[in-house]
Design a protein around this motif. Structure first.
Motif, PDB file in Angstrom:
ATOM      1  N   TYR A 225      24.332 -31.072  29.572  1.00 19.54           N
ATOM      2  CA  TYR A 225      25.669 -31.591  29.868  1.00 19.54           C
ATOM      3  C   TYR A 225      26.666 -31.215  28.775  1.00 19.54           C
ATOM      4  O   TYR A 225      27.860 -31.103  29.041  1.00 19.54           O
ATOM      5  CB  TYR A 225      25.603 -33.104  30.066  1.00 19.54           C
ATOM      6  CG  TYR A 225      24.851 -33.469  31.311  1.00 19.54           C
ATOM      7  CD1 TYR A 225      25.381 -33.204  32.557  1.00 19.54           C
ATOM      8  CD2 TYR A 225      23.583 -34.034  31.248  1.00 19.54           C
ATOM      9  CE1 TYR A 225      24.685 -33.501  33.715  1.00 19.54           C
ATOM     10  CE2 TYR A 225      22.873 -34.336  32.406  1.00 19.54           C
ATOM     11  CZ  TYR A 225      23.439 -34.061  33.631  1.00 19.54           C
ATOM     12  OH  TYR A 225      22.746 -34.347  34.790  1.00 19.54           O
ATOM     13  N   MET A 226      26.185 -31.004  27.554  1.00 20.45           N
ATOM     14  CA  MET A 226      27.074 -30.529  26.486  1.00 20.45           C
ATOM     15  C   MET A 226      27.642 -29.153  26.840  1.00 20.45           C
ATOM     16  O   MET A 226      28.830 -28.886  26.612  1.00 20.45           O
ATOM     17  CB  MET A 226      26.302 -30.445  25.172  1.00 20.45           C
ATOM     18  CG  MET A 226      27.132 -29.960  24.008  1.00 20.45           C
ATOM     19  SD  MET A 226      26.164 -29.093  22.776  1.00 20.45           S
ATOM     20  CE  MET A 226      25.670 -27.619  23.626  1.00 20.45           C
ATOM     21  N   ILE A 227      26.805 -28.279  27.415  1.00 21.94           N
ATOM     22  CA  ILE A 227      27.275 -26.946  27.799  1.00 21.94           C
ATOM     23  C   ILE A 227      28.360 -27.050  28.872  1.00 21.94           C
ATOM     24  O   ILE A 227      29.393 -26.353  28.810  1.00 21.94           O
ATOM     25  CB  ILE A 227      26.101 -26.089  28.297  1.00 21.94           C
ATOM     26  CG1 ILE A 227      25.130 -25.803  27.149  1.00 21.94           C
ATOM     27  CG2 ILE A 227      26.599 -24.787  28.905  1.00 21.94           C
ATOM     28  CD1 ILE A 227      25.700 -24.948  26.048  1.00 21.94           C
ATOM     29  N   LEU A 228      28.168 -27.928  29.856  1.00 24.77           N
ATOM     30  CA  LEU A 228      29.177 -28.102  30.904  1.00 24.77           C
ATOM     31  C   LEU A 228      30.494 -28.609  30.323  1.00 24.77           C
ATOM     32  O   LEU A 228      31.580 -28.123  30.666  1.00 24.77           O
ATOM     33  CB  LEU A 228      28.670 -29.084  31.960  1.00 24.77           C
ATOM     34  CG  LEU A 228      27.431 -28.659  32.759  1.00 24.77           C
ATOM     35  CD1 LEU A 228      27.053 -29.744  33.754  1.00 24.77           C
ATOM     36  CD2 LEU A 228      27.684 -27.350  33.494  1.00 24.77           C
ATOM     37  N   LEU A 229      30.396 -29.595  29.421  1.00 27.57           N
ATOM     38  CA  LEU A 229      31.612 -30.154  28.822  1.00 27.57           C
ATOM     39  C   LEU A 229      32.271 -29.151  27.882  1.00 27.57           C
ATOM     40  O   LEU A 229      33.503 -29.099  27.786  1.00 27.57           O
ATOM     41  CB  LEU A 229      31.264 -31.441  28.077  1.00 27.57           C
ATOM     42  CG  LEU A 229      30.814 -32.594  28.977  1.00 27.57           C
ATOM     43  CD1 LEU A 229      30.218 -33.719  28.159  1.00 27.57           C
ATOM     44  CD2 LEU A 229      31.993 -33.116  29.797  1.00 27.57           C
ATOM     45  N   LEU A 230      31.465 -28.360  27.205  1.00 28.89           N
ATOM     46  CA  LEU A 230      32.012 -27.332  26.308  1.00 28.89           C
ATOM     47  C   LEU A 230      32.815 -26.299  27.102  1.00 28.89           C
ATOM     48  O   LEU A 230      33.893 -25.870  26.666  1.00 28.89           O
ATOM     49  CB  LEU A 230      30.866 -26.656  25.554  1.00 28.89           C
ATOM     50  CG  LEU A 230      31.219 -25.678  24.444  1.00 28.89           C
ATOM     51  CD1 LEU A 230      32.013 -26.371  23.348  1.00 28.89           C
ATOM     52  CD2 LEU A 230      29.956 -25.065  23.864  1.00 28.89           C
ATOM     53  N   ALA A 231      32.301 -25.941  28.269  1.00 30.67           N
ATOM     54  CA  ALA A 231      33.046 -25.003  29.126  1.00 30.67           C
ATOM     55  C   ALA A 231      34.375 -25.616  29.555  1.00 30.67           C
ATOM     56  O   ALA A 231      35.404 -24.918  29.626  1.00 30.67           O
ATOM     57  CB  ALA A 231      32.200 -24.645  30.346  1.00 30.67           C
ATOM     58  N   GLY A 232      34.386 -26.912  29.842  1.00 32.52           N
ATOM     59  CA  GLY A 232      35.637 -27.574  30.216  1.00 32.52           C
ATOM     60  C   GLY A 232      36.614 -27.638  29.055  1.00 32.52           C
ATOM     61  O   GLY A 232      37.830 -27.440  29.242  1.00 32.52           O
ATOM     62  N   LEU A 233      36.124 -27.881  27.853  1.00 40.27           N
ATOM     63  CA  LEU A 233      37.016 -27.949  26.679  1.00 40.27           C
ATOM     64  C   LEU A 233      37.704 -26.617  26.413  1.00 40.27           C
ATOM     65  O   LEU A 233      38.858 -26.589  25.963  1.00 40.27           O
ATOM     66  CB  LEU A 233      36.202 -28.364  25.447  1.00 40.27           C
ATOM     67  CG  LEU A 233      35.784 -29.835  25.360  1.00 40.27           C
ATOM     68  CD1 LEU A 233      34.826 -30.048  24.205  1.00 40.27           C
ATOM     69  CD2 LEU A 233      37.013 -30.723  25.193  1.00 40.27           C
ATOM     70  N   GLN A 234      36.986 -25.531  26.675  1.00 42.48           N
ATOM     71  CA  GLN A 234      37.550 -24.215  26.379  1.00 42.48           C
ATOM     72  C   GLN A 234      38.610 -23.784  27.386  1.00 42.48           C
ATOM     73  O   GLN A 234      39.219 -22.730  27.214  1.00 42.48           O
ATOM     74  CB  GLN A 234      36.423 -23.192  26.306  1.00 42.48           C
ATOM     75  CG  GLN A 234      35.521 -23.436  25.094  1.00 42.48           C
ATOM     76  CD  GLN A 234      34.362 -22.475  25.013  1.00 42.48           C
ATOM     77  OE1 GLN A 234      34.115 -21.704  25.941  1.00 42.48           O
ATOM     78  NE2 GLN A 234      33.639 -22.519  23.904  1.00 42.48           N
ATOM     79  N   THR A 235      38.805 -24.562  28.452  1.00 41.09           N
ATOM     80  CA  THR A 235      39.865 -24.236  29.413  1.00 41.09           C
ATOM     81  C   THR A 235      41.175 -24.967  29.096  1.00 41.09           C
ATOM     82  O   THR A 235      42.182 -24.720  29.753  1.00 41.09           O
ATOM     83  CB  THR A 235      39.432 -24.623  30.844  1.00 41.09           C
ATOM     84  OG1 THR A 235      39.213 -26.041  30.901  1.00 41.09           O
ATOM     85  CG2 THR A 235      38.163 -23.900  31.245  1.00 41.09           C
ATOM     86  N   ILE A 236      41.160 -25.863  28.105  1.00 41.61           N
ATOM     87  CA  ILE A 236      42.389 -26.598  27.762  1.00 41.61           C
ATOM     88  C   ILE A 236      43.314 -25.673  26.959  1.00 41.61           C
ATOM     89  O   ILE A 236      42.893 -25.123  25.940  1.00 41.61           O
ATOM     90  CB  ILE A 236      42.055 -27.858  26.935  1.00 41.61           C
ATOM     91  CG1 ILE A 236      41.141 -28.785  27.736  1.00 41.61           C
ATOM     92  CG2 ILE A 236      43.321 -28.601  26.545  1.00 41.61           C
ATOM     93  CD1 ILE A 236      40.680 -30.010  26.961  1.00 41.61           C
ATOM     94  N   PRO A 237      44.553 -25.489  27.380  1.00 38.03           N
ATOM     95  CA  PRO A 237      45.468 -24.593  26.647  1.00 38.03           C
ATOM     96  C   PRO A 237      45.739 -25.106  25.230  1.00 38.03           C
ATOM     97  O   PRO A 237      45.976 -26.300  25.024  1.00 38.03           O
ATOM     98  CB  PRO A 237      46.749 -24.633  27.496  1.00 38.03           C
ATOM     99  CG  PRO A 237      46.327 -25.121  28.831  1.00 38.03           C
ATOM    100  CD  PRO A 237      45.164 -26.028  28.605  1.00 38.03           C
ATOM    101  N   THR A 238      45.705 -24.206  24.269  1.00 41.36           N
ATOM    102  CA  THR A 238      45.935 -24.597  22.864  1.00 41.36           C
ATOM    103  C   THR A 238      47.389 -25.019  22.650  1.00 41.36           C
ATOM    104  O   THR A 238      47.690 -25.739  21.686  1.00 41.36           O
ATOM    105  CB  THR A 238      45.597 -23.432  21.933  1.00 41.36           C
ATOM    106  OG1 THR A 238      46.363 -22.277  22.339  1.00 41.36           O
ATOM    107  CG2 THR A 238      44.118 -23.108  21.995  1.00 41.36           C
TER     108      THR A 238
END
Length: 325
Positions: free
Chosen positions: A206-219
């Motif tokens: 589940y960390m991998i799934l959440l990590l993928a979601g975090l990387q889609t947030i615009p900086t």
């Protein structure tokens, strides 16, 4: 030059007359071609998805639909099922082990889901930062998910050993615990031990799934929040969490369904014991069907588990939709 030009003009006129005329656009020929292409694409598409659909119908849809009939029968897998009305369902009310299994399933899920989600989200946020060696730590966190459950259960059984296990030795030396837990041999500590191992195994996935979601947030959102003078906690709460809502919802739904269907962990680590203190619904279905050969009653119990999963999932969808509105 005039003679050459005249000859060239004559040749051009000749070829202009001889050249075939182009077929008109949208004509009968064009309609026939487009229809043939459409039929060909439809045929190829059906051939491409046919193996998946046939496998789904034979291995999933047909067994599930059969379950609704077998739950109203008495069947030992030999001969034909004998219809017995509501006997399996009335039997559930007086089945003490069934109700214990329901309680243990909720106990495991209500502790395991928030614990796994919190640790996985914390690890994802940490490993999404500019941490040195984060690729290595991501791999290490994911390794338990691909480790053999049988091997992991044996290692954890040694770690949880009440006398010589490293966990109790650590508690005695550094925490000063006098009465250390009996873990897998204790009726009070067996389920917490199972929850610890379940969380350890699934956090990485589940960390991998959440990590993928975090990387889609615009900086740019974090940069704008910094310009507004927000601190790290405010950026996490007002930028990260709202932007992660779709991913968190997906993780929550899959984690909930997986937790209510837990089977392999309790089967390997405790086999439902000591006594029935770690007996969950999925393992009770397995025990009734394959140990007792009572497939009709096992089908009724499995439908109860299906109903619980559906109700909990629908509540999650309703809550998520109400927040979006």
């Amino acid at each position: 030059m005039s003679d050459a030009n005249a000859a060239g003009s004559a040749i051009a006129k000749k070829h202009a007359v001889v050249a075939p005329a182009k077929p008109p656009r949208g004509g009968a020929r064009g309609r026939i071609d487009s229809r043939a292409i459409s039929h060909r694409n439809l045929r190829n598409g059906l051939i491409f998805i046919a193996p998946n659909f046939i496998g789904f119908i034979l291995l999933t849809l047909f067994p599930v639909l059969s379950l609704f009939y077998i739950a109203f029968t008495k069947w030992s897998a030999f001969g034909l099922p004998v219809f017995n009305g509501l006997k399996n369902w009335t039997r559930l009310w007086g089945d003490k082990i069934f109700w214990q299994s329901v309680w243990h399933t909720f106990y495991y899920s209500l502790v395991h889901i928030p614990l796994t989600l919190a640790i996985a989200f914390g690890l994802a946020v940490l490993l999404n930062s500019k941490l040195r060696g984060r690729s290595f730590f991501r791999t290490v966190a994911f390794l338990p998910y691909v480790t053999s459950m049988v091997a992991a259960a044996q290692v954890w059984a040694m770690l949880f050993d009440p006398k010589s296990g490293p966990i109790n030795q650590f508690l005695k030396l550094f925490v000063g615990a006098g009465n250390t837990p009996g873990w897998l041999g204790s009726t009070s500590w067996a389920m917490p031990a199972v929850i610890i191992v379940g969380t350890w195994r699934e956090v990485g996935y589940y960390m991998i799934l959440l990590l993928a979601g975090l990387q889609t947030i615009p900086t740019e959102l974090y940069e704008a929040a910094e310009l507004d003078g927000t601190n790290g906690w405010q950026r996490f709460w007002h930028v990260t969490v709202p932007m992660m809502r779709p991913t968190l919802f997906f993780v929550m739904v899959t984690l909930t369904i997986g937790s209510f269907k837990i089977l392999d962990l309790t089967l390997i680590m405790t086999n439902g014991g000591p006594g029935t203190t770690t007996m969950v619904l999925a393992q009770y279905v397995y025990s009734v069907a394959f140990d007792r050969g009572d497939y009709g009653y096992a089908s009724a119990v499995s439908l109860v588990l299906l109903f619980i999963c559906m109700v909990v999932t629908l509540i999650q969808f309703w809550y998520n939709n109400s927040k979006e509105d």
